[in-house]
Write an enzyme that holds these catalytic residues in place. Structure first.
Site, short mmCIF file in Angstrom:
data_model
loop_
_atom_site.label_atom_id
_atom_site.label_comp_id
_atom_site.label_asym_id
_atom_site.label_seq_id
_atom_site.Cartn_x
_atom_site.Cartn_y
_atom_site.Cartn_z
N ARG A 135 42.81 56.32 50.72
CA ARG A 135 41.33 57.09 50.74
C ARG A 135 40.19 56.03 51.13
NH1 ARG A 135 41.88 59.37 45.34
NH2 ARG A 135 44.06 58.65 45.65
N GLU A 195 46.19 52.74 36.77
CA GLU A 195 45.88 54.10 35.73
C GLU A 195 47.25 54.69 35.44
OE1 GLU A 195 42.93 56.56 36.64
OE2 GLU A 195 42.57 57.25 34.52
P1 AMP Z 1 42.28 51.32 39.14
O1 AMP Z 1 43.11 50.62 39.92
O2 AMP Z 1 42.81 51.94 37.85
O3 AMP Z 1 40.78 51.14 39.60
O4 AMP Z 1 42.51 52.77 40.26
C1 AMP Z 1 41.92 53.10 41.39
C2 AMP Z 1 42.89 53.56 42.67
O5 AMP Z 1 43.46 54.55 41.99
C3 AMP Z 1 41.93 54.04 43.58
O6 AMP Z 1 42.44 53.90 44.85
C4 AMP Z 1 41.86 55.56 43.28
O7 AMP Z 1 41.73 56.13 44.50
C5 AMP Z 1 43.05 55.81 42.49
N1 AMP Z 1 42.74 56.78 41.22
C6 AMP Z 1 42.82 56.20 39.95
N2 AMP Z 1 42.26 57.09 39.05
C7 AMP Z 1 42.11 58.14 39.68
C8 AMP Z 1 41.55 59.55 39.36
N3 AMP Z 1 41.39 59.84 38.11
N4 AMP Z 1 41.29 60.20 40.38
C9 AMP Z 1 41.36 59.94 41.76
N5 AMP Z 1 41.85 58.85 42.17
C10 AMP Z 1 42.22 57.82 41.07
#
Ligand code: AMP
Length: 170
Positions: free
Chosen positions: A58, A95
């Site tokens: 994305r 996450e």
């Molecule tokens: P983080 O590394 O935890 O900041 O996660 C960010 C990445 O995971 C991004 O590429 C987001 O597209 C995806 N992502 C994590 N949590 C979500 C969520 N709740 N909804 C959509 N995409 C998420």
């Protein structure tokens, strides 16, 4: 325009307990898509970047038009095994689960001004890993941009040494 109205929440995707923020509903709306890209580009313009680094997948959809507007080159960071030339790779915690990302070793020249773009900031682990790779290649992170920031997960704190902009805080 309230961009938050165009973001769809999908409970328990891809695993139980995750509130997935679906941006396909924003992307398919011509006004909302344009507004999101224009606003993010303008927020990052003052950083005067040479390159936009977008994170698969994305981050490509958001990062490429931002690079085009700012007159920058675009560099993809991809999931393991997708980039054809010599890569630098990094494994990090998500996450949900863990992942390995790669960047071409010759994608960034020492001293280039780089902004990193993704659709969403959750814990900040993904972006932190990408920033570390960019820095290892000699790039200078001058800004980070997201469409969505999940404030309760405090990703911004993890990225506190960088200027972070986000359009919608949820
Ligand atoms: P983080 O590394 O935890 O900041 O996660 C960010 C990445 O995971 C991004 O590429 C987001 O597209 C995806 N992502 C994590 N949590 C979500 C969520 N709740 N909804 C959509 N995409 C998420």
């Amino acid at each position: 325009m309230d961009l938050a109205q165009y973001i769809r929440n999908i409970p328990d995707f891809p695993t139980r307990g995750i509130q997935f923020k679906d941006i396909t509903t924003l992307l398919k709306n011509r006004e909302a898509f344009r507004e999101a890209i224009d606003r993010l580009a303008e927020a990052l313009r003052t950083a005067n970047p040479d390159l936009v680094v977008g994170i698969e997948a994305r981050g490509f959809i958001i990062g490429a038009p931002v690079a085009y507007i700012l007159g920058c080159g675009f560099v993809p960071v991809r999931k393991k095994g997708k980039l054809p030339a010599a890569t630098l790779s990094k494994t990090y915690e998500l996450e949900y689960g863990s992942a390995t990302l790669e960047i071409h070793r010759d994608a960034i020249e020492a001293g280039q001004r780089v902004v990193v773009v993704d659709d969403l900031l959750a814990t900040g682990g993904t972006t932190k890993a990408v920033c570390e790779m960019v820095e290892e290649l000699g790039g200078n992170i001058v800004g980070i941009g997201f469409v969505i920031e999940l404030e309760s997960l405090r990703g911004r704190e993890r990225l506190k040494q960088y200027p972070v902009v986000s359009l919608v805080r949820l």
